[in-house]
Design an enzyme around this catalytic site. Sequence first.
Site, PDB file in Angstrom:
ATOM      1  N   ARG A   1      -9.577   0.364   9.173  1.00 61.56           N
ATOM      2  CA  ARG A   1      -9.148  -1.005   9.421  1.00 61.56           C
ATOM      3  C   ARG A   1     -10.169  -1.770  10.250  1.00 61.56           C
ATOM      4  O   ARG A   1      -9.933  -2.952  10.550  1.00 61.56           O
ATOM      5  CB  ARG A   1      -7.839  -0.976  10.214  1.00 61.56           C
TER       6      ARG A   1
ATOM      7  N   ARG B   1      -0.579  -9.622  13.408  1.00 59.85           N
ATOM      8  CA  ARG B   1      -1.167  -8.593  12.536  1.00 59.85           C
ATOM      9  C   ARG B   1      -2.115  -9.223  11.522  1.00 59.85           C
ATOM     10  O   ARG B   1      -3.135  -8.650  11.183  1.00 59.85           O
ATOM     11  CB  ARG B   1      -0.063  -7.800  11.835  1.00 59.85           C
TER      12      ARG B   1
ATOM     13  N   ARG C   1      11.667  -6.847   4.961  1.00 57.19           N
ATOM     14  CA  ARG C   1      11.594  -5.416   5.259  1.00 57.19           C
ATOM     15  C   ARG C   1      12.125  -5.140   6.666  1.00 57.19           C
ATOM     16  O   ARG C   1      12.776  -4.134   6.906  1.00 57.19           O
ATOM     17  CB  ARG C   1      10.129  -4.951   5.134  1.00 57.19           C
TER      18      ARG C   1
ATOM     19  N   ARG D   1      11.489  -1.423  11.968  1.00 55.27           N
ATOM     20  CA  ARG D   1      10.167  -1.544  12.593  1.00 55.27           C
ATOM     21  C   ARG D   1      10.101  -2.795  13.461  1.00 55.27           C
ATOM     22  O   ARG D   1      10.238  -3.897  12.963  1.00 55.27           O
ATOM     23  CB  ARG D   1       9.085  -1.615  11.514  1.00 55.27           C
TER      24      ARG D   1
ATOM     25  N   LYS E   1       0.830  -1.216   0.000  1.00 53.42           N
ATOM     26  CA  LYS E   1       0.000   0.000   0.000  1.00 53.42           C
ATOM     27  C   LYS E   1       0.864   1.267   0.000  1.00 53.42           C
ATOM     28  O   LYS E   1       0.627   2.183  -0.777  1.00 53.42           O
ATOM     29  CB  LYS E   1      -0.943   0.017   1.218  1.00 53.42           C
TER      30      LYS E   1
HETATM   31  N1  LIG Z   1      -6.410   2.322  11.067  1.00 56.55           N
HETATM   32  C1  LIG Z   1      -5.708   1.807  12.090  1.00 56.55           C
HETATM   33  N2  LIG Z   1      -6.348   1.370  13.193  1.00 56.55           N
HETATM   34  C2  LIG Z   1      -5.668   0.847  14.223  1.00 56.55           C
HETATM   35  N3  LIG Z   1      -4.339   0.689  14.236  1.00 56.55           N
HETATM   36  C3  LIG Z   1      -3.650   1.099  13.161  1.00 56.55           C
HETATM   37  C4  LIG Z   1      -4.297   1.695  12.033  1.00 56.55           C
HETATM   38  N4  LIG Z   1      -3.350   2.020  11.111  1.00 56.55           N
HETATM   39  C5  LIG Z   1      -2.167   1.638  11.631  1.00 56.55           C
HETATM   40  N5  LIG Z   1      -2.339   1.096  12.865  1.00 56.55           N
HETATM   41  C6  LIG Z   1      -1.256   0.556  13.735  1.00 56.55           C
HETATM   42  O1  LIG Z   1      -0.001   0.694  13.074  1.00 56.55           O
HETATM   43  C7  LIG Z   1       0.568  -0.584  12.750  1.00 56.55           C
HETATM   44  C8  LIG Z   1       1.321  -0.491  11.423  1.00 56.55           C
HETATM   45  O2  LIG Z   1       0.430  -0.107  10.395  1.00 56.55           O
HETATM   46  P1  LIG Z   1       0.916   0.030   8.874  1.00 56.55           P
HETATM   47  O3  LIG Z   1       2.100   0.886   8.778  1.00 56.55           O
HETATM   48  O4  LIG Z   1      -0.271   0.389   8.052  1.00 56.55           O
HETATM   49  O5  LIG Z   1       1.495  -1.393   8.535  1.00 56.55           O
HETATM   50  P2  LIG Z   1       1.107  -2.707   7.831  1.00 56.55           P
HETATM   51  O6  LIG Z   1      -0.099  -2.518   6.983  1.00 56.55           O
HETATM   52  O7  LIG Z   1       2.342  -3.016   7.037  1.00 56.55           O
HETATM   53  O8  LIG Z   1       0.890  -3.650   8.955  1.00 56.55           O
HETATM   54  C9  LIG Z   1      -0.614  -1.547  12.783  1.00 56.55           C
HETATM   55  O9  LIG Z   1      -0.217  -2.878  13.029  1.00 56.55           O
HETATM   56  C10 LIG Z   1      -1.431  -0.946  13.941  1.00 56.55           C
HETATM   57  O10 LIG Z   1      -0.884  -1.261  15.197  1.00 56.55           O
END
Ligand SMILES: Nc1ncnc2c1ncn2[C@@H]1O[C@H](COP(=O)(O)OP(=O)(O)O)[C@@H](O)[C@H]1O
Length: 190
Positions: free
Chosen positions: A89, A146, A128, A134, A14
Site C-alpha cells: 500500500r 482512508r 458494509r 468494522r 478485493k
Molecule cells: N498494507 C498495509 N499497510 C498499512 N496499513 C494497512 C495495510 N493493509 C491494511 N492496513 C490497515 O488496515 C485497514 C483496513 O484494510 P483493508 O481491510 O484492506 O480495508 P480496505 O481496503 O477496505 O480499506 C487499513 O485502513 C489500514 O489501517
Amino acid sequence: MINIVLFGKPGAGKGTQAEFLKGKYNLTHLSTGDIFRFNIKNDTELGQLAKTFMDKGDLVPDEVTIQMLQSEVDKNPHSAGFLFDGFPRTIAQAEALDKFLESKEQNITATVALEADDEILVQRLLERGKTSGRPDDQDEEKIRNRYQEYNEKTAPLMQYYNAQGKFYAVNGIGSIEEVTERLSKVIDNL
Ligand SMILES: Nc1ncnc2c1ncn2[C@@H]1O[C@H](COP(=O)(O)OP(=O)(O)O)[C@@H](O)[C@H]1O
C-alpha cells in the site's frame, strides 16, 4: 508460480474477488487487513498496535506491516503462489516486497486493479459498516481519511508497477461474477 497483487481503493471488492481467485488459481490469499483484524480480535501485541491506526483510517506503519507480511509468506513455504490483497500500500512496501521475493528467487507476476468511482465506493463501505462491525466503515470521516491515505500513499504504486510492465486494470463495477470473469481474463493471459 504466480504472485498476484490485487489492487484497488477501499471497498473496491478485493476481498470478495480474492475468495474466488484463490481457489481458481490455487493461490495463498494474504489480506493484511484480515490479518490485522484477526490480531485485534485476539488482542495480540500486533493487534493492539495496529488498532490505534486502523480505527482512524490511517495506514499501519510500514515496518510493522512489512515484517508481518514476510512472516505470513514464510509460513507457507509450499505455496503455489500468493494473492496479495491490501499489500503493498506504499512504495516502501512495494520495494520491500520486491526485495523479499527476489531473495527467494521469485517475483510479482502482475498487479491487477479493480477500478471504481469514489462516490460509489463510499456508499458501499457505509452499507458494509451496518453489518461488518468494522469501526473504520461506520464513519464517513474515517472513510474519507482512508481515501486520502490511498490517494497520497497507495495510488503512486500504479506508476511503480506500470514502469515494470506489470500493471493491469479492470472495471470493478458489475456483478461479482462479471468482475471475476474480467480478472480471470487478465490472469489467464499472463
Ligand atoms: N498494507 C498495509 N499497510 C498499512 N496499513 C494497512 C495495510 N493493509 C491494511 N492496513 C490497515 O488496515 C485497514 C483496513 O484494510 P483493508 O481491510 O484492506 O480495508 P480496505 O481496503 O477496505 O480499506 C487499513 O485502513 C489500514 O489501517
